[in-house]
Design a protein around this motif. Structure first.
Motif, short mmCIF file in Angstrom:
data_model
loop_
_atom_site.label_atom_id
_atom_site.label_comp_id
_atom_site.label_asym_id
_atom_site.label_seq_id
_atom_site.Cartn_x
_atom_site.Cartn_y
_atom_site.Cartn_z
N ASN A 49 50.72 68.39 21.39
CA ASN A 49 50.86 68.76 22.81
C ASN A 49 52.22 69.37 23.11
OD1 ASN A 49 48.26 67.93 23.42
ND2 ASN A 49 48.92 65.85 23.81
N THR B 34 51.60 73.00 23.33
CA THR B 34 50.91 73.34 24.57
C THR B 34 51.85 73.26 25.75
OG1 THR B 34 48.93 72.34 23.60
CG2 THR B 34 48.85 72.88 25.94
N GLY C 204 42.43 67.78 26.85
CA GLY C 204 43.38 68.88 26.75
C GLY C 204 43.33 69.82 27.93
N ALA D 257 52.83 76.26 28.26
CA ALA D 257 52.65 76.15 29.71
C ALA D 257 53.95 76.42 30.46
CB ALA D 257 52.11 74.76 30.06
N ALA E 63 48.62 78.64 27.15
CA ALA E 63 48.54 77.19 26.99
C ALA E 63 47.09 76.74 26.82
CB ALA E 63 49.19 76.49 28.17
N MET E 64 46.19 77.31 27.64
CA MET E 64 44.78 76.93 27.54
C MET E 64 44.18 77.44 26.23
SD MET E 64 42.43 75.08 28.84
CE MET E 64 42.85 74.73 30.53
N THR F 223 44.92 74.92 23.71
CA THR F 223 44.04 73.76 23.94
C THR F 223 42.66 74.00 23.34
OG1 THR F 223 45.23 73.12 25.94
CG2 THR F 223 42.94 72.37 25.76
N SER G 42 44.87 68.12 31.00
CA SER G 42 46.30 68.02 30.75
C SER G 42 46.99 69.37 30.89
CB SER G 42 46.54 67.43 29.35
OG SER G 42 47.90 67.40 29.06
N THR G 43 46.36 70.42 30.36
CA THR G 43 46.96 71.75 30.43
C THR G 43 47.06 72.23 31.87
OG1 THR G 43 46.14 72.28 28.23
CG2 THR G 43 46.73 74.14 29.62
N HIS H 108 45.62 63.76 30.16
CA HIS H 108 44.85 63.95 28.93
C HIS H 108 43.96 62.73 28.71
CE1 HIS H 108 43.94 64.45 24.66
NE2 HIS H 108 44.30 65.71 24.79
N SER I 96 51.33 64.61 31.79
CA SER I 96 50.41 65.36 30.93
C SER I 96 49.62 64.43 30.02
CB SER I 96 51.18 66.38 30.09
OG SER I 96 51.80 67.33 30.92
N PHE J 102 50.72 72.89 33.54
CA PHE J 102 51.02 74.21 34.08
C PHE J 102 51.46 74.10 35.54
CE2 PHE J 102 49.67 77.92 36.52
CZ PHE J 102 50.50 78.87 35.95
#
Length: 163
Positions: free
Chosen positions: A32, A35, A74, A39, A47-48, A51, A77-78, A104, A100, A82
């Motif tokens: 993470n 990620t 994910g 983000a 970022a996505m 994921t 969390s993303t 998640h 985050s 963000f």
């Protein structure tokens, strides 16, 4: 490149025996970090994308259920990271890492409840809250420590015309 880093970190993390010091199903979440960096420095879409790639990797290596759990946790969390990096960056990496990790875990609990068709999985929430606070603090702290180097790498890659 960040997707590759995330996949490698996820794989290396899977080699760590967790039963001795972590509850069932809990992982440190080192992937993470990639990620979170995406983000914070690149935006929502990169970022996505990381994921989704991590979820596909989970699917290939651990099956469909792992892929769904990875994606649901994910994705939520993303979105959270963000929004936090865009509008609440002053919260700091530690707190953003914790939030985050908690989102998640929430996404995974929701996915699990849907998969098993029972809300009884909510009983595991206290374990996930405690582990999310700990792992989120760790990943947020690691990101804070490495972000100057990551920003330099990203800047050089952007300057050369690639990411």
């Amino acid at each position: 490149m960040l997707s590759a880093v995330a996949v490698v970190l996820s794989y290396l993390e899977s080699l760590i025996p967790t039963t001795a010091f972590m509850p069932v199903g809990v992982k440190a979440g080192f992937s993470n970090i990639a990620t979170m960096f995406a983000a914070s420095a690149m935006g929502f879409v990169p970022a996505m994308a990381i994921t989704v790639i991590k979820a596909l990797f989970a699917g290939v290596t651990r099956g469909v259920t792992a892929m769904l759990m990875s994606f649901c946790g994910g994705a939520l969390s993303t979105v959270a990271m963000f929004i936090l990096f865009k509008y609440f960056k002053k919260m700091g990496y530690l707190l953003i890492g914790i939030i985050s990790a908690l989102t998640h875990n929430l996404g995974q609990l929701i996915a699990c409840a849907v998969l098993v068709q029972s809300g009884s999985v909510i009983g595991y929430a206290p374990v996930l809250i405690i582990s999310g606070i700990i792992t989120g603090a760790i990943t947020g702290s690691i990101l804070k420590a490495v972000i100057p180097a990551l920003l330099k790498i990203n800047e050089k890659a952007s300057f050369k015309g690639g990411n």
